[in-house]
Design an enzyme around this catalytic site. Structure first.
Site, PDB file in Angstrom:
ATOM      1  CG  ASP A  22      -1.767   1.198   1.375  1.00  0.00           C
ATOM      2  OD1 ASP A  22      -1.861   1.951   0.394  1.00  0.00           O
ATOM      3  OD2 ASP A  22      -2.346   1.396   2.463  1.00  0.00           O
ATOM      4  CG  ASN A  49      -3.126   5.409  -1.139  1.00  0.00           C
ATOM      5  OD1 ASN A  49      -3.214   4.339  -0.536  1.00  0.00           O
ATOM      6  ND2 ASN A  49      -4.072   5.848  -1.938  1.00  0.00           N
ATOM      7  CG  ASP A  96      -6.050   3.228   0.293  1.00  0.00           C
ATOM      8  OD1 ASP A  96      -5.172   2.339   0.387  1.00  0.00           O
ATOM      9  OD2 ASP A  96      -6.660   3.449  -0.765  1.00  0.00           O
ATOM     10  CG  ASP A 136      -1.313   1.967  -3.654  1.00  0.00           C
ATOM     11  OD1 ASP A 136      -0.093   1.852  -3.838  1.00  0.00           O
ATOM     12  OD2 ASP A 136      -1.807   2.577  -2.674  1.00  0.00           O
ATOM     13  CG  ASP A 148      -6.391 -11.890 -14.503  1.00  0.00           C
ATOM     14  OD1 ASP A 148      -7.136 -12.588 -15.228  1.00  0.00           O
ATOM     15  OD2 ASP A 148      -5.882 -12.299 -13.452  1.00  0.00           O
ATOM     16  CG  ASP A 176     -10.928 -15.242 -14.815  1.00  0.00           C
ATOM     17  OD1 ASP A 176     -10.216 -15.558 -13.857  1.00  0.00           O
ATOM     18  OD2 ASP A 176     -12.181 -15.261 -14.777  1.00  0.00           O
ATOM     19  CD  GLU A 209      -8.671 -19.685 -13.981  1.00  0.00           C
ATOM     20  OE1 GLU A 209      -8.631 -19.920 -12.785  1.00  0.00           O
ATOM     21  OE2 GLU A 209      -9.562 -18.970 -14.494  1.00  0.00           O
ATOM     22  CG  HIS A 237      -5.805 -15.077  -7.344  1.00  0.00           C
ATOM     23  ND1 HIS A 237      -5.163 -15.578  -8.460  1.00  0.00           N
ATOM     24  CD2 HIS A 237      -7.096 -14.904  -7.706  1.00  0.00           C
ATOM     25  CE1 HIS A 237      -6.040 -15.688  -9.441  1.00  0.00           C
ATOM     26  NE2 HIS A 237      -7.217 -15.283  -9.016  1.00  0.00           N
ATOM     27  CG  ASP A 238      -8.315 -18.502  -7.933  1.00  0.00           C
ATOM     28  OD1 ASP A 238      -8.875 -17.556  -7.350  1.00  0.00           O
ATOM     29  OD2 ASP A 238      -8.267 -18.608  -9.169  1.00  0.00           O
TER      30      ASP A 238
HETATM   31  C1  NOJ Z   1     -10.800 -17.528 -11.829  1.00  0.00           C
HETATM   32  C2  NOJ Z   1     -10.073 -16.506 -11.018  1.00  0.00           C
HETATM   33  O1  NOJ Z   1      -8.727 -16.879 -10.858  1.00  0.00           O
HETATM   34  C3  NOJ Z   1     -10.813 -16.376  -9.716  1.00  0.00           C
HETATM   35  O2  NOJ Z   1     -10.120 -15.622  -8.764  1.00  0.00           O
HETATM   36  C4  NOJ Z   1     -12.164 -15.799 -10.003  1.00  0.00           C
HETATM   37  O3  NOJ Z   1     -12.911 -15.746  -8.817  1.00  0.00           O
HETATM   38  C5  NOJ Z   1     -12.923 -16.625 -11.055  1.00  0.00           C
HETATM   39  N1  NOJ Z   1     -12.095 -17.036 -12.144  1.00  0.00           N
HETATM   40  C6  NOJ Z   1     -14.058 -15.830 -11.614  1.00  0.00           C
HETATM   41  O4  NOJ Z   1     -13.555 -14.774 -12.383  1.00  0.00           O
END
Ligand code: NOJ
Length: 556
Positions: free
Chosen positions: A22, A24, A26, A30, A99, A200, A254, A327-328
């Site tokens: 971050d 700034n 908040d 960013d 993305d 995605d 993906e 991140h999933d």
């Molecule tokens: C795959 C993405 O990696 C995930 O984070 C997202 O929630 C779903 N697709 C829907 O966009």
């Protein structure tokens, strides 16, 4: 434009912007924060950045619900900050990929707002259906995040399809206006200088005509009718020939549920080559059944099978994307390694995948060995997927599952230092920091030669210097062992061997016997990377808990 496949010589880093840094105060990461950390990424040996969505978004799914594809969210610093980051990344010879989320938009996107009011040309931008006379939904498909895949829209007086959250309506890719929009988006970013896209759930964009009921699947009903749907190749070809081929860019798909055989239909370099690489999910399913929320005990055999299957089947035909975190999914140390042996297992996991053939991706915090997060209450969670799992269960039981399976574990703020809020922000972090930041953080690991961070640096550096990692033939040994992963990469006289232990128990290995490599190969001087403090010598040895050794002989 010539396609130079520059990605084959680089290691990528995924930034999930909300939690990276971050700038700034908040409480939200960013691009000004990213700017401060570009030298850190460079010092790690990173040659490219994948940004999870940076666009304006109401954040129903943390940016994967886009409200404007041609802008950068003000929260992240807006276009000015993005252009600066792009320029500074390029100065440091780091590529930048975006993305691309075009299976769906946010319901707050202008297109949806116009579509629900039947304003042309947007009327058919989405997948709308009238209410069936029998009072049922238009079909029995499930959404991945929130109940059934259909939601009634009061404004239009019709149902719309959403394969993910209610606030993520699916685009109607059969409408050529929508495809024109996608091409405009691709061109907009590429002409700005970005180097490619991670696309995605791109294999979901073409739905079977008539959207038939799915009679068979017990859950994820409908997926057979939209994964690799009827016009997918056609649409991808259109994007490729009309836009992507004009740039020396990289594209990654993906692709849930994809096998290597199926992947080749898209990534075979001498075939359609619609994508350069694919994000497959098999390496994420060694302790669950497809979804992290359907847990199973960790199986090293399953993990090794996934690794080797992709290495072998793509060899000579296509290029692998290598990853253990994003991140999933929850953190890999907590999933496949051991929190008790955190440092050791983080390093072992690094060497397990870093020396395979392909382009490795490192997810923010993975290079520090960050682990899962264990909040005391469900209220701490933010993720729409998590919060919709088993809402009928008692809180304690739900919390236990979320601790193990939630992707919020990968989304807690990056642990930069032992200072307040892990040095991520001077404000209040949007998601709380993992309590272990005083032990696991970048500042301390910078000072420690034996840290996970410095191990990643060494591994990445080695990978770049050894041509065998790019070109060598892959072979696995001890295939049926539930404790050890062993593989070689060979190219002419050059050989690299990785031996990795996935257990707390001591295990004896005899790699010389199995691989046919001579005794001298196992001289200590050839042990080019290890997480073991003792002198590595001898052709048969006992591995300590989560030990890894990388041997190499040949020219560097
Ligand atoms: C795959 C993405 O990696 C995930 O984070 C997202 O929630 C779903 N697709 C829907 O966009």
């Amino acid at each position: 434009m010539k396609h130079t496949r520059w990605y084959k010589d680089r290691v990528f880093y995924q930034i999930w912007p909300r939690s990276f840094c971050d700038g700034n105060g908040d409480g939200i990461g960013d691009l000004w924060g990213v700017l401060e950390k570009l030298d850190y990424l460079k010092s790690l040996g990173i040659g490219g950045i994948w940004f999870s969505p940076l666009y304006p978004s109401p954040n129903a799914d943390c940016g994967y619900d886009i409200a404007d594809y041609m802008d950068i969210s003000a929260e992240y610093g807006g276009m000015e900050a993005f252009e600066k980051v792009l320029e500074e990344a390029h100065k440091r010879d780091m590529k930048v990929i975006m993305d691309l989320v075009v299976n769906h938009t946010s319901d707050e996107h202008e297109w949806f707002q116009k579509s629900r009011r039947r304003i042309d040309p947007y009327t058919d931008y989405y997948i709308w259906r009238p209410a069936p006379e029998n009072g049922k939904l238009p079909n029995n498909w499930d959404s991945h995040f929130e109940g059934k895949a259909w939601t009634w829209d009061e404004v239009r007086q019709e149902y719309y399809l959403h394969l993910f959250a209610v606030k993520q309506p699916d685009l109607n890719m059969d409408n050529h206006f929508v495809r024109e929009e996608v091409k405009r988006i691709l061109d907009f970013w590429l002409s700005k200088g970005v180097d490619g896209f991670r696309e995605d759930v791109i294999t979901f964009i073409s739905k079977k005509e008539g959207l038939p009921n799915d009679p068979l699947m017990p859950s994820a009903r409908g997926i057979r009718y939209y994964n690799h749907g009827p016009h997918l190749h056609e649409y991808l070809q259109e994007f490729k020939h009309e836009v992507l081929d004009n740039y020396d860019c990289m594209t990654i798909a993906e692709a849930p549920l994809v096998s290597p055989e199926k992947a080749l239909e898209y990534v075979d370099e001498s075939g359609t080559n619609e994508f350069d690489m694919m994000i497959q999910f098999q390496c994420m399913c060694a302790n669950c059944l497809f979804l992290d929320f359907i847990p199973t005990p960790f199986s090293l055999r399953r993990l090794k099978h996934a690794f080797s299957n992709w290495q072998k089947k793509l060899n000579g035909r296509a290029w692998n994307l290598l990853y253990l975190e994003n991140h999933d999914h929850p953190r890999v140390v907590s999933r496949y390694g051991s929190e008790r042996f955190c440092v050791k297992s983080a390093k072992m996991l690094c060497a397990s995948y870093m020396f395979q053939q392909g382009t490795p991706f490192v997810y923010q915090g993975q290079e520090l060995g960050m682990t899962n997060w264990y909040p005391e209450s469900i209220d701490a969670y933010e993720d729409v997927q998590t919060l919709n799992q088993h809402t009928d269960w008692p809180e304690e039981k739900r919390l236990k599952l979320y601790h193990r399976a939630s992707r919020d574990s990968a989304r807690t703020p990056m642990q930069w230092s032992a200072e307040e809020n892990a040095g991520f922000t001077t404000g209040t972090p949007w998601l709380s920091v993992n309590e272990n930041y005083t032990e696991i953080n970048a500042a301390e690991q910078e000072q420690d030669q034996d840290s996970v961070l410095n191990f990643y640096r060494k591994a990445i550096d080695l990978r770049k210097r050894l041509s065998v990692v790019k070109n060598g033939e892959y072979r696995e040994y001890m295939k049926f062992s539930g404790k050890v992963y062993m593989y070689t990469r060979r190219e002419g006289r050059k050989t690299l061997l990785v031996v990795a232990s996935y257990t707390e128990k001591a295990v004896k290995v005899r790699p010389a016997l199995l691989t046919g490599l001579p005794e001298e190969f196992f001289d200590a001087k050839n042990c080019v990377l290890t997480n073991n403090s003792v002198n590595a010598n001898g052709a048969s040895f006992t591995m300590r808990p989560y030990e890894v050794r990388v041997y190499y002989s040949g020219n560097v």
